[in-house]
Motif scaffolding. Structure first.
Motif, PDB file in Angstrom:
ATOM      1  N   ALA A 209     -32.509 -19.535 -15.943  1.00  0.00           N
ATOM      2  CA  ALA A 209     -32.912 -18.465 -16.859  1.00  0.00           C
ATOM      3  C   ALA A 209     -31.886 -17.347 -16.913  1.00  0.00           C
ATOM      4  N   THR A 210     -31.382 -16.905 -15.750  1.00  0.00           N
ATOM      5  CA  THR A 210     -30.481 -15.753 -15.730  1.00  0.00           C
ATOM      6  C   THR A 210     -29.064 -16.115 -16.152  1.00  0.00           C
ATOM      7  N   LEU A 211     -28.638 -17.343 -15.890  1.00  0.00           N
ATOM      8  CA  LEU A 211     -27.292 -17.759 -16.284  1.00  0.00           C
ATOM      9  C   LEU A 211     -27.262 -18.331 -17.700  1.00  0.00           C
ATOM     10  N   GLY A 212     -28.434 -18.690 -18.219  1.00  0.00           N
ATOM     11  CA  GLY A 212     -28.488 -19.213 -19.585  1.00  0.00           C
ATOM     12  C   GLY A 212     -27.903 -20.590 -19.736  1.00  0.00           C
ATOM     13  N   SER A 213     -27.776 -21.323 -18.636  1.00  0.00           N
ATOM     14  CA  SER A 213     -27.150 -22.648 -18.690  1.00  0.00           C
ATOM     15  C   SER A 213     -27.646 -23.497 -17.527  1.00  0.00           C
ATOM     16  N   PHE A 214     -28.156 -24.683 -17.830  1.00  0.00           N
ATOM     17  CA  PHE A 214     -28.566 -25.603 -16.770  1.00  0.00           C
ATOM     18  C   PHE A 214     -27.354 -26.095 -15.978  1.00  0.00           C
ATOM     19  N   VAL A 215     -26.220 -26.232 -16.655  1.00  0.00           N
ATOM     20  CA  VAL A 215     -24.997 -26.708 -15.982  1.00  0.00           C
ATOM     21  C   VAL A 215     -24.557 -25.699 -14.926  1.00  0.00           C
TER      22      VAL A 215
ATOM     23  N   LEU B  75     -40.203 -15.249 -14.607  1.00  0.00           N
ATOM     24  CA  LEU B  75     -38.851 -14.893 -14.156  1.00  0.00           C
ATOM     25  C   LEU B  75     -38.875 -13.680 -13.229  1.00  0.00           C
ATOM     26  N   LYS B  76     -39.650 -12.660 -13.590  1.00  0.00           N
ATOM     27  CA  LYS B  76     -39.719 -11.460 -12.765  1.00  0.00           C
ATOM     28  C   LYS B  76     -40.260 -11.782 -11.379  1.00  0.00           C
ATOM     29  N   VAL B  77     -41.313 -12.593 -11.333  1.00  0.00           N
ATOM     30  CA  VAL B  77     -41.913 -12.966 -10.042  1.00  0.00           C
ATOM     31  C   VAL B  77     -40.954 -13.837  -9.237  1.00  0.00           C
ATOM     32  N   ALA B  78     -40.247 -14.750  -9.917  1.00  0.00           N
ATOM     33  CA  ALA B  78     -39.296 -15.626  -9.226  1.00  0.00           C
ATOM     34  C   ALA B  78     -38.197 -14.798  -8.565  1.00  0.00           C
ATOM     35  N   GLY B  79     -37.698 -13.780  -9.268  1.00  0.00           N
ATOM     36  CA  GLY B  79     -36.675 -12.914  -8.693  1.00  0.00           C
ATOM     37  C   GLY B  79     -37.184 -12.200  -7.457  1.00  0.00           C
ATOM     38  N   GLN B  80     -38.434 -11.743  -7.503  1.00  0.00           N
ATOM     39  CA  GLN B  80     -39.021 -11.060  -6.348  1.00  0.00           C
ATOM     40  C   GLN B  80     -39.181 -12.015  -5.166  1.00  0.00           C
ATOM     41  N   MET B  81     -39.576 -13.249  -5.448  1.00  0.00           N
ATOM     42  CA  MET B  81     -39.750 -14.242  -4.387  1.00  0.00           C
ATOM     43  C   MET B  81     -38.421 -14.574  -3.709  1.00  0.00           C
TER      44      MET B  81
END
Length: 308
Positions: A13-19, A65-71
């Motif tokens: 999500a944050t990099l905008g690329s699966f690669v 995404l917000k929760v994932a970053g906190q985790m």
């Protein structure tokens, strides 16, 4: 749900690329996609809209995404709470400008190998602004470049300052002369190409003084600029301490100017949203060895070749 699934989702999500995300977490792209699909199955909704070449977050994806970053940040806090030595592994791609590569890069690599033998380093030597853009896109974990960074999403820490001096071949200018704007306008100036933090700092300085320089050659190589200056193609502004061997050997002379040339701060930069423990650990390694005066063996050999 697992932390690995959250990590895969967060970086995609944050990099905008699966690669790029797969490279960041050191798995194949198919493994990364599988982890994200497992997370979507667990939460019961799609987190990405998969259309075309890029995947975009759904409304639910933005919330997760917000929760994932906190985790993931909490994961780093738990690691820090254990207060034990961290063994880094995997691959780290980082950027460094040419001056750093010609001076302290080998010491940095040796220090990291000693402390973290399982970590593979992949240095990329390029101009500062190009490296900054690669950090923003997530292609590099961090970079050490002339600052300050231009992008607001970048976090930066100053690691050292470099003073610059005007240089010329012997005989072009009278020794000991202090150059004034009128003097500088008479001589061709050899500079780095656009994309160099040094060139940007110089252009800002020249503009503030109302100077119009005869820029005849622009090179993306510091060593090429030194060679061109020795050949008396023009004058150049170069790192003062790094130039000492050429000056002591009589291949170049140095001059001050009024107004003086600006100094340049070199910074360790990374994405503001990157909270991995790898970054402060490698920052400390950089701080331990970063020194922009002492040449590498490659630099010394090049110096001898240029003198001939």
């Amino acid at each position: 749900m697992t932390l690995k699934q959250l990590e895969a989702f967060y970086f995609a999500a944050t990099l905008g690329s699966f690669v790029l995300a797969a490279q960041r977490v050191h798995v194949t792209q198919s493994s990364l996609s599988k982890r994200i699909a497992e997370l979507e199955e667990w939460v019961g909704v799609e987190l990405f809209v998969r259309t075309g070449k890029r995947a975009h977050l759904t409304e639910a994806g933005h919330r997760v995404l917000k929760v994932a970053g906190q985790m993931l940040e909490l994961k780093e806090y738990v690691r820090d709470a254990l207060d034990g030595p961290v063994e880094l592994s995997g691959t780290c791609s980082f950027g460094i400008s040419e001056l750093g590569a010609l001076t302290w890069l080998p010491r940095f690599v040796a220090k990291v190998r000693e402390k973290h033998p399982q970590l593979i380093l992949r240095p990329h030597v390029d101009l500062g602004r190009r490296l900054e853009r690669q950090v923003v896109r997530g292609e590099l974990d961090f970079a050490i470049v002339p600052g300050p960074a231009e992008d607001p999403s970048i976090s930066q820490q100053r690691i050292g300052d470099v003073k610059f001096v005007w240089t010329a071949a012997p005989g072009r200018l009278r020794p000991g002369r202090i150059l004034k704007p009128a003097d500088l306008a008479k001589h061709p100036v050899i500079t780095m190409t656009e994309g160099s933090g040094l060139t940007q700092a110089f252009d800002n300085w020249a503009a503030s003084q109302g100077l119009r320089m005869q820029r005849i050659v622009a090179s993306n190589s510091l060593m090429a600029i030194i060679g061109l200056t020795i050949a008396d193609v023009g004058v150049s502004f170069l790192p003062q301490a790094f130039m000492r061997p050429w000056v002591d050997g009589g291949a170049l002379t140095t001059f001050r100017s009024n107004p003086p040339l600006p100094g340049l701060a070199y910074c360790f930069i990374h994405r503001e949203d990157d909270r991995r423990s790898l970054l402060p650990i490698l920052l400390q390694c950089v701080l331990d060895v970063a020194e922009y005066a002492t040449m590498t063996e490659y630099s010394r050999k090049t110096t001898r070749r240029l003198r001939k």
